[in-house]
Design a protein around this motif. Structure first.
Motif, PDB file in Angstrom:
ATOM      1  N   TYR A  32       0.830  -1.206   0.000  1.00  0.00           N
ATOM      2  CA  TYR A  32       0.000   0.000   0.000  1.00  0.00           C
ATOM      3  C   TYR A  32       0.865   1.257   0.000  1.00  0.00           C
ATOM      4  N   PHE A  33       1.863   1.295   0.879  1.00  0.00           N
ATOM      5  CA  PHE A  33       2.749   2.451   0.919  1.00  0.00           C
ATOM      6  C   PHE A  33       3.547   2.573  -0.382  1.00  0.00           C
ATOM      7  N   PHE A  37       3.904   5.837  -3.025  1.00  0.00           N
ATOM      8  CA  PHE A  37       5.151   6.385  -3.556  1.00  0.00           C
ATOM      9  C   PHE A  37       5.258   6.241  -5.071  1.00  0.00           C
ATOM     10  N   GLY A  38       4.276   5.606  -5.692  1.00  0.00           N
ATOM     11  CA  GLY A  38       4.288   5.472  -7.142  1.00  0.00           C
ATOM     12  C   GLY A  38       5.217   4.394  -7.656  1.00  0.00           C
ATOM     13  N   THR A  48       9.434  -4.944  -1.080  1.00  0.00           N
ATOM     14  CA  THR A  48       8.741  -5.468   0.104  1.00  0.00           C
ATOM     15  C   THR A  48       9.453  -6.693   0.653  1.00  0.00           C
ATOM     16  N   GLU A  49       9.802  -7.636  -0.231  1.00  0.00           N
ATOM     17  CA  GLU A  49      10.477  -8.845   0.236  1.00  0.00           C
ATOM     18  C   GLU A  49      11.854  -8.526   0.793  1.00  0.00           C
ATOM     19  N   ARG A  75       9.521  -2.851  13.826  1.00  0.00           N
ATOM     20  CA  ARG A  75      10.322  -3.355  12.710  1.00  0.00           C
ATOM     21  C   ARG A  75       9.629  -3.059  11.378  1.00  0.00           C
ATOM     22  N   LEU A  76       8.312  -3.253  11.335  1.00  0.00           N
ATOM     23  CA  LEU A  76       7.579  -2.946  10.114  1.00  0.00           C
ATOM     24  C   LEU A  76       7.646  -1.457   9.812  1.00  0.00           C
ATOM     25  N   GLY A  77       7.612  -0.636  10.875  1.00  0.00           N
ATOM     26  CA  GLY A  77       7.730   0.804  10.684  1.00  0.00           C
ATOM     27  C   GLY A  77       9.058   1.190  10.055  1.00  0.00           C
ATOM     28  N   VAL A  78      10.108   0.507  10.446  1.00  0.00           N
ATOM     29  CA  VAL A  78      11.423   0.748   9.838  1.00  0.00           C
ATOM     30  C   VAL A  78      11.376   0.398   8.351  1.00  0.00           C
ATOM     31  N   ALA A  79      10.746  -0.728   8.036  1.00  0.00           N
ATOM     32  CA  ALA A  79      10.643  -1.156   6.638  1.00  0.00           C
ATOM     33  C   ALA A  79       9.907  -0.123   5.793  1.00  0.00           C
ATOM     34  N   GLN A  80       8.767   0.401   6.302  1.00  0.00           N
ATOM     35  CA  GLN A  80       8.019   1.381   5.514  1.00  0.00           C
ATOM     36  C   GLN A  80       8.795   2.683   5.371  1.00  0.00           C
ATOM     37  N   ALA A  81       9.643   3.016   6.353  1.00  0.00           N
ATOM     38  CA  ALA A  81      10.431   4.246   6.269  1.00  0.00           C
ATOM     39  C   ALA A  81      11.510   4.157   5.188  1.00  0.00           C
ATOM     40  N   LEU A  82      11.901   2.923   4.844  1.00  0.00           N
ATOM     41  CA  LEU A  82      12.974   2.731   3.856  1.00  0.00           C
ATOM     42  C   LEU A  82      12.452   2.306   2.492  1.00  0.00           C
TER      43      LEU A  82
END
Length: 207
Positions: A32-33, A37-38, A48-49, A75-82
């Protein structure tokens, strides 16, 4: 300009207490995120993986977020930030809720980002983490910038006052110490000495 969407597309952000749609799975949330970001469908899947593996929650990728622990959500928040490969990342208390293994992984991740040329704003009140990770430090007090510089510069401070609490100080000794100190206060059997710097403290200690 701060309202330029192109600029915002190059920023990653992790708040101290991230809140996500808890009916989505971790994989669905990152997808979704990625759409926001397009990113293309292929890039969303690949990124994502990569990030699920990097933050150590691949096994929980298809679990609804309402079943995530605080550490897993972090941890998921870190992933979405990157996700968008940002040039600047803001991490607000990123160690919050992480176990010792997670804290070490976060430390390694920040260093990896630094090494790849990403600017990391690491916001924290845990000073050992700041000392370990930050090249430059800014100290805010009630929203105002009171100091900024390298850690060695921030820690290089002069001592203005030294306080000592002594027990069972006799009246004669108290009289000798009083002129040497900025302040001397007796509380019961204890005496609190406030000396104006190292020289005064050394003189009082010699007494």
């Amino acid at each position: 300009p701060v309202d330029d969407r192109r600029m915002k597309a190059e920023i990653g952000y992790l708040p101290e207490q991230p809140y996500f749609y808890d009916y989505l799975t971790g994989r669905e949330l990152l997808n979704y995120f990625g759409q926001l970001f397009g990113l293309s469908a292929v890039e969303r899947r690949t990124r994502t993986e990569e990030l699920l593996a990097k933050v150590g929650i691949t096994s929980a990728a298809d679990v609804p977020l309402r079943k995530y622990s605080k550490g897993m959500t972090q941890r998921l928040g870190v992933a979405q930030a990157l996700l968008n490969r940002p040039k600047i990342v803001f991490f607000d208390e990123p160690m919050s809720g992480l176990d010792p293994v997670g804290r070490r992984e976060m430390t390694l991740l920040v260093r990896e980002l630094q090494g790849s040329g990403v600017t990391v704003f690491f916001c924290s009140h845990i000073l050992p983490d700041v000392e370990q990770l930050c090249d430059r430090v800014a100290i805010l007090d009630k929203g105002k910038l009171v100091a900024v510089g390298r850690m060695s510069e921030i820690l290089d401070v002069s001592i203005d006052t030294i306080e000592v609490v002594a027990e069972n100080v006799e009246a004669e000794l108290e009289g000798k110490l009083r002129p040497l100190c900025r302040a001397l206060e007796r509380v019961g059997t204890r005496v609190r000495l406030s000396c104006a710097g190292q020289a005064d403290f050394d003189a009082a200690a010699a007494e």
